[in-house]
Scaffold this motif. Sequence first.
Motif, PDB file in Angstrom:
ATOM      1  N   ILE A  25      16.500  79.957  62.734  1.00  0.00           N
ATOM      2  CA  ILE A  25      17.424  80.037  61.600  1.00  0.00           C
ATOM      3  C   ILE A  25      18.833  79.609  62.014  1.00  0.00           C
ATOM      4  CG2 ILE A  25      18.532  81.633  59.980  1.00  0.00           C
ATOM      5  CD1 ILE A  25      15.824  83.156  59.926  1.00  0.00           C
ATOM      6  N   ALA A  26      19.235  79.991  63.219  1.00  0.00           N
ATOM      7  CA  ALA A  26      20.560  79.586  63.710  1.00  0.00           C
ATOM      8  C   ALA A  26      20.642  78.068  63.840  1.00  0.00           C
ATOM      9  CB  ALA A  26      20.835  80.252  65.058  1.00  0.00           C
ATOM     10  N   LEU A  27      19.575  77.447  64.328  1.00  0.00           N
ATOM     11  CA  LEU A  27      19.558  75.994  64.463  1.00  0.00           C
ATOM     12  C   LEU A  27      19.539  75.309  63.103  1.00  0.00           C
ATOM     13  CD1 LEU A  27      17.179  75.565  67.525  1.00  0.00           C
ATOM     14  CD2 LEU A  27      19.444  74.508  67.293  1.00  0.00           C
ATOM     15  N   LEU A  28      18.809  75.862  62.151  1.00  0.00           N
ATOM     16  CA  LEU A  28      18.790  75.284  60.804  1.00  0.00           C
ATOM     17  C   LEU A  28      20.154  75.406  60.134  1.00  0.00           C
ATOM     18  CD1 LEU A  28      15.272  76.399  59.523  1.00  0.00           C
ATOM     19  CD2 LEU A  28      16.032  74.069  60.052  1.00  0.00           C
ATOM     20  N   CYS A  60       1.081  75.279  62.885  1.00  0.00           N
ATOM     21  CA  CYS A  60       1.062  75.458  61.429  1.00  0.00           C
ATOM     22  C   CYS A  60       1.355  76.913  61.057  1.00  0.00           C
ATOM     23  CB  CYS A  60      -0.294  75.035  60.861  1.00  0.00           C
ATOM     24  SG  CYS A  60      -0.523  73.245  60.753  1.00  0.00           S
ATOM     25  N   GLN A  61       0.844  77.832  61.850  1.00  0.00           N
ATOM     26  CA  GLN A  61       1.100  79.247  61.600  1.00  0.00           C
ATOM     27  C   GLN A  61       2.576  79.572  61.807  1.00  0.00           C
ATOM     28  OE1 GLN A  61      -1.674  81.151  64.270  1.00  0.00           O
ATOM     29  NE2 GLN A  61      -3.392  80.989  62.835  1.00  0.00           N
ATOM     30  N   ALA A  62       3.147  79.045  62.880  1.00  0.00           N
ATOM     31  CA  ALA A  62       4.574  79.261  63.143  1.00  0.00           C
ATOM     32  C   ALA A  62       5.419  78.617  62.052  1.00  0.00           C
ATOM     33  CB  ALA A  62       4.939  78.683  64.510  1.00  0.00           C
ATOM     34  N   PHE A  63       4.983  77.460  61.567  1.00  0.00           N
ATOM     35  CA  PHE A  63       5.702  76.762  60.494  1.00  0.00           C
ATOM     36  C   PHE A  63       5.719  77.593  59.214  1.00  0.00           C
ATOM     37  CE2 PHE A  63       5.737  73.898  56.833  1.00  0.00           C
ATOM     38  CZ  PHE A  63       6.897  73.176  57.072  1.00  0.00           C
ATOM     39  N   LEU A  66       8.090  80.519  59.546  1.00  0.00           N
ATOM     40  CA  LEU A  66       9.494  80.111  59.392  1.00  0.00           C
ATOM     41  C   LEU A  66       9.794  79.758  57.944  1.00  0.00           C
ATOM     42  CD1 LEU A  66      12.261  79.369  60.504  1.00  0.00           C
ATOM     43  CD2 LEU A  66      11.334  77.128  61.152  1.00  0.00           C
ATOM     44  N   LYS A  67       8.895  79.042  57.309  1.00  0.00           N
ATOM     45  CA  LYS A  67       9.099  78.640  55.920  1.00  0.00           C
ATOM     46  C   LYS A  67       9.266  79.854  55.012  1.00  0.00           C
ATOM     47  CE  LYS A  67       7.215  75.450  52.472  1.00  0.00           C
ATOM     48  NZ  LYS A  67       6.116  74.494  52.176  1.00  0.00           N
ATOM     49  N   ASN A  68       8.444  80.869  55.240  1.00  0.00           N
ATOM     50  CA  ASN A  68       8.542  82.096  54.444  1.00  0.00           C
ATOM     51  C   ASN A  68       9.845  82.836  54.717  1.00  0.00           C
ATOM     52  OD1 ASN A  68       6.038  81.721  53.213  1.00  0.00           O
ATOM     53  ND2 ASN A  68       4.934  82.833  54.810  1.00  0.00           N
ATOM     54  N   ALA A  69      10.291  82.797  55.976  1.00  0.00           N
ATOM     55  CA  ALA A  69      11.500  83.526  56.365  1.00  0.00           C
ATOM     56  C   ALA A  69      12.756  82.921  55.744  1.00  0.00           C
ATOM     57  CB  ALA A  69      11.629  83.553  57.884  1.00  0.00           C
ATOM     58  N   ILE A  70      12.740  81.611  55.474  1.00  0.00           N
ATOM     59  CA  ILE A  70      13.955  80.954  54.991  1.00  0.00           C
ATOM     60  C   ILE A  70      13.899  80.600  53.503  1.00  0.00           C
ATOM     61  CG2 ILE A  70      14.388  79.972  57.269  1.00  0.00           C
ATOM     62  CD1 ILE A  70      13.499  77.238  56.112  1.00  0.00           C
ATOM     63  N   GLN A  71      12.838  81.008  52.813  1.00  0.00           N
ATOM     64  CA  GLN A  71      12.653  80.553  51.436  1.00  0.00           C
ATOM     65  C   GLN A  71      13.781  80.962  50.490  1.00  0.00           C
ATOM     66  OE1 GLN A  71       9.033  82.106  49.771  1.00  0.00           O
ATOM     67  NE2 GLN A  71       9.410  84.199  50.442  1.00  0.00           N
ATOM     68  N   SER A  72      14.465  82.059  50.784  1.00  0.00           N
ATOM     69  CA  SER A  72      15.568  82.486  49.918  1.00  0.00           C
ATOM     70  C   SER A  72      16.934  82.039  50.447  1.00  0.00           C
ATOM     71  CB  SER A  72      15.558  84.014  49.775  1.00  0.00           C
ATOM     72  OG  SER A  72      15.740  84.643  51.029  1.00  0.00           O
ATOM     73  N   MET A  73      16.925  81.283  51.531  1.00  0.00           N
ATOM     74  CA  MET A  73      18.175  80.817  52.136  1.00  0.00           C
ATOM     75  C   MET A  73      18.444  79.367  51.740  1.00  0.00           C
ATOM     76  SD  MET A  73      17.661  82.304  56.004  1.00  0.00           S
ATOM     77  CE  MET A  73      17.093  83.989  56.296  1.00  0.00           C
ATOM     78  N   GLU A  74      19.685  79.009  51.678  1.00  0.00           N
ATOM     79  CA  GLU A  74      20.057  77.626  51.373  1.00  0.00           C
ATOM     80  C   GLU A  74      20.170  76.837  52.672  1.00  0.00           C
ATOM     81  OE1 GLU A  74      23.525  77.488  48.961  1.00  0.00           O
ATOM     82  OE2 GLU A  74      22.615  78.575  47.285  1.00  0.00           O
ATOM     83  N   LEU A  75      18.996  76.457  53.175  1.00  0.00           N
ATOM     84  CA  LEU A  75      18.913  75.735  54.438  1.00  0.00           C
ATOM     85  C   LEU A  75      18.190  74.415  54.211  1.00  0.00           C
ATOM     86  CD1 LEU A  75      17.977  78.672  56.852  1.00  0.00           C
ATOM     87  CD2 LEU A  75      20.170  77.463  56.718  1.00  0.00           C
TER      88      LEU A  75
END
Length: 241
Positions: A25-28, A60-63, A66-75
């Motif tokens: 998330i920090a890198l994104l 794919c599992q890690a992806f 991550l996708k679920n973790a950032i879905q509400s963020m503007e990244l």
Amino acid sequence: MGLIDIHSHILPGVDDGAKNLEDSIALLNQEKENGVSSVVLTPHFYPDIHTLEDYRQHCCQAFEELKNAIQSMELPEIFLGFEVQYFTGISKCHNLDLLCFNGTHYLLLELPFLTPLSHTMLDEVVKINRDLGITVIIAHIERYKDDKLFKKLLKIIDSQDARAQISAESIFIKDFKKITNKLLKKNLVSYIASDAHSVKERPVYIKKAVDHLREKFHPQLIACIKNGERIENALKGNKND
């Protein structure tokens, strides 16, 4: 549409890049600060230690995590790809498309840089394009500048049998500055990417590179941006790639 970063190690816990979701998330966030709107996550695929199907499933599992973790963020929007280390017989690998940028014909290929390149390796690069219809992108091509076959590699790039990516950071590093300038002047660079691994040690230098190229190599920068847009369109399922 902003910029796309086609080479990054942001997927959490799979290689020498981001160690966990917090790092990812920090890198994104850093990508966003650099004006990047889409990022291809390209974990290392090493054929001598990874099984294609198992490693791809793991990534794919890690992806998805991550996708679920950032879905509400503007990244930036994320897509899965791989940085594939060359292996003997790669041009005959029937499922090589599984390692392309998801749903496209683009493959990020890392050639050996601790051992010399060989004619066989470079011939296989051409065959991947001509026999499999896969567009090969040579990762951080500036690293091979001292190899005896570097000129042959550049001829392959010039003939459009492969494309070249340079790392944004290399534009400012003394050991690589001269060669990146030369490649840009000769219009041999198709993509500029971060190859980001961590926020502090190997961060995103996209904005700094873009600002520099806008002054020194504006036509080349525009070409790189357009090439990136074609990949982004392909990733998003548009037909004009």
